[in-house]
Design a protein around this motif. Structure first.
Motif, PDB file in Angstrom:
ATOM      1  N   GLU B 348     107.558  27.531 -26.016  1.00 53.10           N
ATOM      2  CA  GLU B 348     106.984  28.656 -25.803  1.00 53.10           C
ATOM      3  C   GLU B 348     105.185  28.052 -24.940  1.00 53.10           C
ATOM      4  O   GLU B 348     104.572  27.208 -25.483  1.00 53.10           O
ATOM      5  N   SER B 350     102.176  29.392 -24.117  1.00 59.40           N
ATOM      6  CA  SER B 350     101.493  30.309 -24.723  1.00 59.40           C
ATOM      7  C   SER B 350     100.037  30.535 -23.799  1.00 59.40           C
ATOM      8  O   SER B 350      99.758  30.246 -22.629  1.00 59.40           O
ATOM      9  N   ASP B 352      97.027  30.882 -23.813  1.00 56.80           N
ATOM     10  CA  ASP B 352      96.100  29.635 -23.981  1.00 56.80           C
ATOM     11  C   ASP B 352      96.108  29.038 -22.656  1.00 56.80           C
ATOM     12  O   ASP B 352      95.228  28.445 -21.840  1.00 56.80           O
ATOM     13  N   ARG B 353      97.297  28.279 -22.852  1.00 60.96           N
ATOM     14  CA  ARG B 353      97.684  27.473 -22.074  1.00 60.96           C
ATOM     15  C   ARG B 353      98.037  27.987 -20.498  1.00 60.96           C
ATOM     16  O   ARG B 353      97.686  27.333 -19.795  1.00 60.96           O
ATOM     17  N   VAL B 408     101.674  34.211 -17.632  1.00 57.94           N
ATOM     18  CA  VAL B 408     102.012  33.514 -18.422  1.00 57.94           C
ATOM     19  C   VAL B 408     103.239  32.912 -17.069  1.00 57.94           C
ATOM     20  O   VAL B 408     103.722  31.962 -17.192  1.00 57.94           O
ATOM     21  N   TRP B 420     103.801  23.285 -23.099  1.00 56.45           N
ATOM     22  CA  TRP B 420     104.555  24.219 -23.962  1.00 56.45           C
ATOM     23  C   TRP B 420     104.437  23.688 -25.463  1.00 56.45           C
ATOM     24  O   TRP B 420     104.194  22.714 -25.507  1.00 56.45           O
ATOM     25  N   ASP B 421     104.395  24.554 -25.876  1.00 55.54           N
ATOM     26  CA  ASP B 421     104.069  24.841 -27.661  1.00 55.54           C
ATOM     27  C   ASP B 421     105.737  24.713 -28.474  1.00 55.54           C
ATOM     28  O   ASP B 421     106.626  25.268 -27.686  1.00 55.54           O
TER      29      ASP B 421
END
Lengths: 91, 502
Positions: B348, B350, B352-353, B408, B420-421
Motif C-alpha cells: 500500500e 500511504s 503520507d508517502r 495517491v 510502499w508499506d
C-alpha cells in the motif's frame, strides 16, 4: 467579464492554459516569473482538482479562481503582444 | 551451492525396483521444458533418452548419446554458438578435441587447447594472441585462469598479465581462485600481493539444489520454485501419488516434513537440508505453529532493492530488527518476498508517502512546476495541502475523500518499491498441512539431525538458517524434552536464550 462566468467555465479555461505549458514554455515561464506565481499555480491546481471532484470550493476558492484566471489572461495577452512585436521586428 | 553431477539414490531405487513407474515419471518430465533444469541434466541416473531431450543442456551428462553429440560437432557454427555447453561433455575424446582445436572460433580453440586432452604449448600461443589482439572473449581467458590445470609455462605467462581485466575480475584474481595450482604457483601469487575479489555474496546465493526424485513432492507440497522454474514445472502433468509414496518409503529427505513414517530411515545430508530450506519447508513447518503465539508473527520489510520476509520475536527476531536492512537477507531464516503461495502479501502506498513524493518534501508549487511536473499540478496541490492544512483554508478549498485517492494514484506513477508499506501474513486459503506439532517424535529427531549438519557449517547462510530453525525448535511447545536437552548441548547463545525464555 470573468466574474459572470460559471465556476466550471473558469476551471475549463484554467485547464486549457495548463494544457499549453508543454508546447509553450515561454507562457509557463511568464506565469512562474510573475510576482504571485504561487497563487496562480495553486489556482490552476485547484481548477484541475475541482474538475476531478477532488476538492470542494467555498466563496474564497471560487473568487481565487476567477481573479487568477483574469491575471493569467492578462499575462497571456501581454505575452502574445510581445510575441507579435518580435515577429514584426523579424520581418 | 553448486553441486555439479550428482547421484539421486531415490530415483536409482525407483528405476531398479519399479522400472515402469520410473519410466512414466521420467517421461512426464522429459516431455516438458523442465527437462533442461540443472537437477535433471546433472543427475547421473537420468537415462540417455531423458538427457537427449534437454538438447545442449544435456551435454554435461555422461549419459548424453555420443552419436548425437558427435553429429552436433559437425556444425562449426552451432559449436561456436554453444561453446560453453560443448566443453561440459564429460566424455570428450582426443579426436573430438583435435577437431575443436581447428574450429574457426578463437573461444572454442582456446577451450579445446585448455582441455586436459588439449595442448598446453599451443594454448600459450593462443592466449598470447588473444590478449595482444584485445579479444572480446576475455571471459574465456578468465575461465581458463580460474579453472584449468595450468602448465608452468602457461601459469608464468598468465601471471605476467595478472592485471589484464576480464568482465568480472582480473587474470590475477582468477588465478587466485584456481583450485588446481601447485604450492609454488600459489606462493608466487600470494607474494605478488594480488588482492582477491570479494565473492562472498556470490557464494551465499548459489544455484538451488534439487533432486529429480524431489519433483514427486513439489506438486503435493505446493512449493514455490520462482517464476521461470515454476512456469516450466507447471507444464509437468500430475505425478502419480504412488511415486511419492515409493520415495517416502525409501526415506526421501523431503518426506521428513510429512507425518508419515518410512521403512528406511531418512539420512540427513547437507544437500537434503539445503533443499528443505530453499523450498521454505522448514519456514512453513515452524512458523505456521509459532505464529499462534502472541509474540511471534510474520514480518515483511522493504527498503531500497530489498523486500524481505522474516518473523518478529523478542529473541529470534532481534538481529533482523537491529541489523543493516540492506544486508538482512543474509541472516538465518530470512528470504526474499516473491508472492509465495502460502503467504498473502499486501502493498500500500500511504497518503503520507504519496504527499511527500508529489511535493518533493513540501516544495512550493512554483518549484514543482519548474521541475516539469505540471501534469499532476492538481494532485501536487492536494499533497501540499495535506502537508500544510493552512493552504486549503487560505485558498478556500477542502479535499474530498476521493481527492486523496486521486493524489495517491498519481504518486503510484513515481513511487519506488521501497516507498510502499508492505506486509505479509499466512494465506488462509492455502490450507497449510505442515506442522511441527503434528510430526511424530522420530521425525522431530531427524529434523534436529539435519539442522545439526547445517549448524556445523561455518559462516554460511545454511548455518544461520539452521541456527534460526533450531531456535524455533527451542521455542516450540511441542518439542520433546530429550530434544530440548540436545538443543541445550549445542551451546549456542541464541538457542540458549530461547530455551531460558520458555
Amino acid at each position: 467579464m470573468i466574474v459572470s462566468l460559471s465556476i466550471s467555465t473558469v476551471c475549463d479555461q484554467l485547464i486549457e492554459i495548463k494544457d499549453q505549458f508543454e508546447e509553450n514554455e515561454e507562457l509557463l515561464e511568464a506565469i512562474t516569473g510573475s510576482d504571485n506565481a504561487e497563487d496562480l499555480l495553486v489556482a490552476i491546481g485547484m481548477a484541475i482538482a475541482y474538475t476531478e471532484g477532488a476538492i470542494t470550493l467555498n466563496k474564497i476558492g471560487e473568487s481565487h479562481l476567477k481573479t487568477s484566471l483574469e491575471e493569467i489572461n492578462q499575462i497571456a495577452e501581454e505575452f502574445a503582444d510581445i510575441e507579435e512585436e518580435d515577429e514584426d521586428e523579424d520581418e | 551451492m553448486s553441486r555439479g553431477l550428482y547421484s539421486d539414490p531415490y530415483l536409482k531405487a525407483l528405476i531398479e525396483q519399479e522400472p515402469k513407474l520410473a519410466k512414466e515419471f521420467l517421461e512426464a518430465i522429459s516431455n516438458t521444458e523442465y527437462v533442461g533444469e540443472p537437477e535433471i541434466v546433472s543427475c547421473l541416473e537420468a537415462p540417455d533418452w531423458v538427457v537427449e531431450k534437454a538438447g545442449v543442456k544435456g551435454f554435461m551428462n555422461p549419459n548424453f548419446p555420443s552419436k548425437k553429440y558427435e553429429k552436433f560437432l559437425e556444425d562449426e557454427d552451432l559449436v561456436s554458438k554453444n561453446f560453453w555447453s560443448i566443453f561440459e561433455y564429460p566424455n570428450l575424446n582426443k579426436k573430438q578435441i583435435r577437431k575443436l582445436i581447428k574450429n574457426k572460433d578463437e573461444k572454442v580453440r582456446a577451450l579445446a587447447l585448455a582441455h586436459p586432452l588439449g595442448d598446453p604449448v599451443e594454448l600459450l600461443k593462443q592466449l598470447k594472441e588473444m590478449i595482444s589482439n584485445q579479444t572480446h572473449a576475455s571471459y574465456v581467458i578468465i575461465y581458463i585462469a580460474q579453472n584449468i590445470f595450468l602448465s608452468d609455462e602457461v601459469f608464468v605467462y598468465l601471471f605476467s598479465v595478472a592485471d589484464y581485466e576480464g568482465s568480472s575480475k582480473t587474470v590475477g584474481q582468477a588465478l587466485l581462485l584456481n583450485p588446481t595450482l601447485s604450492a609454488e604457483q600459489k606462493a608466487a601469487l600470494v607474494l605478488s600481493g594480488i588482492q582477491s575479489k570479494d565473492e562472498s555474496a556470490r557464494d551465499y546465493w548459489g544455484e538451488d539444489v534439487h533432486f529429480v526424485s524431489s519433483l514427486a513432492y513439489f506438486q503435493s507440497l505446493r512449493v514455490n520454485l520462482g517464476h521461470y522454474k515454476g512456469q516450466k514445472f507447471q507444464t509437468i502433468p500430475r505425478i502419480k501419488e504412488s511415486i511419492g509414496e515409493f520415495f517416502t518409503e525409501q526415506g526421501h529427505h523431503l518426506s521428513v516434513v510429512l507425518p508419515q513414517t518410512s521403512k528406511v530411515a531418512i539420512q540427513p545430508t547437507v544437500y537434503g537440508l539445503h533443499e528443505l530450506i530453499s523450498l521454505l519447508l522448514f519456514h512453513r513447518l515452524f512458523w505456521t505453529d509459532l505464529c499462534e503465539r502472541d509474540d511471534f508473527e510474520i514480518y515483511r520489510r522493504n527498503a531500497y532493492r530489498v523486500d524481505d520476509v522474516f518473523i518478529s520475536h523478542p529473541i529470534l527476531g532481534r538481529e533482523f530488527e537491529e541489523g543493516d536492512v540492506e544486508e538482512a537477507t543474509r541472516l538465518g531464516g530470512v528470504f526474499i518476498f516473491d508472492n509465495q503461495n502460502w503467504l498473502m502479501g499486501e502493498e500500500e502506498l500511504s497518503v503520507d508517502r504519496a504527499a511527500v513524493l508529489l511535493t518533493s518534501h513540501g516544495e512550493p508549487m512554483v518549484t514543482i512546476v519548474e521541475d516539469g511536473n505540471y501534469e499532476s499540478i492538481g494532485q501536487a496541490l492536494i499533497a501540499l495541502s495535506y502537508e500544510d492544512p493552512g493552504i486549503g483554508k487560505k485558498y478556500g478549498f477542502e479535499v474530498t475523500d476521493s481527492g486523496y485517492n486521486w493524489m495517491v494514484d498519481a504518486a503510484l506513477e513515481i513511487a519506488e518499491p521501497d516507498d510502499w508499506d508492505v506486509s505479509a501474513d499466512f494465506n488462509s486459503y492455502f490450507g497449510e498441512t505442515l506442522s511441527w506439532a503434528k510430526l511424530p517424535d522420530a521425525k522431530k529427531e531427524t529434523i534436529f539431525e539435519f539442522l545439526k549438519l547445517g549448524y556445523r557449517e561455518k559462516h554460511s547462510k545454511l548455518r544461520s538458517d539452521s541456527v534460526h530453525f533450531l531456535g524455533c525448535m527451542a521455542l516450540h511447545e511441542d518439542t520433546p524434552k530429550p530434544l530440548l536437552k540436545k538443543l541445550a548441548e549445542l551451546g549456542d547463545p541464541l538457542i540458549d536464550e530461547v530455551l531460558a525464555s520458555r
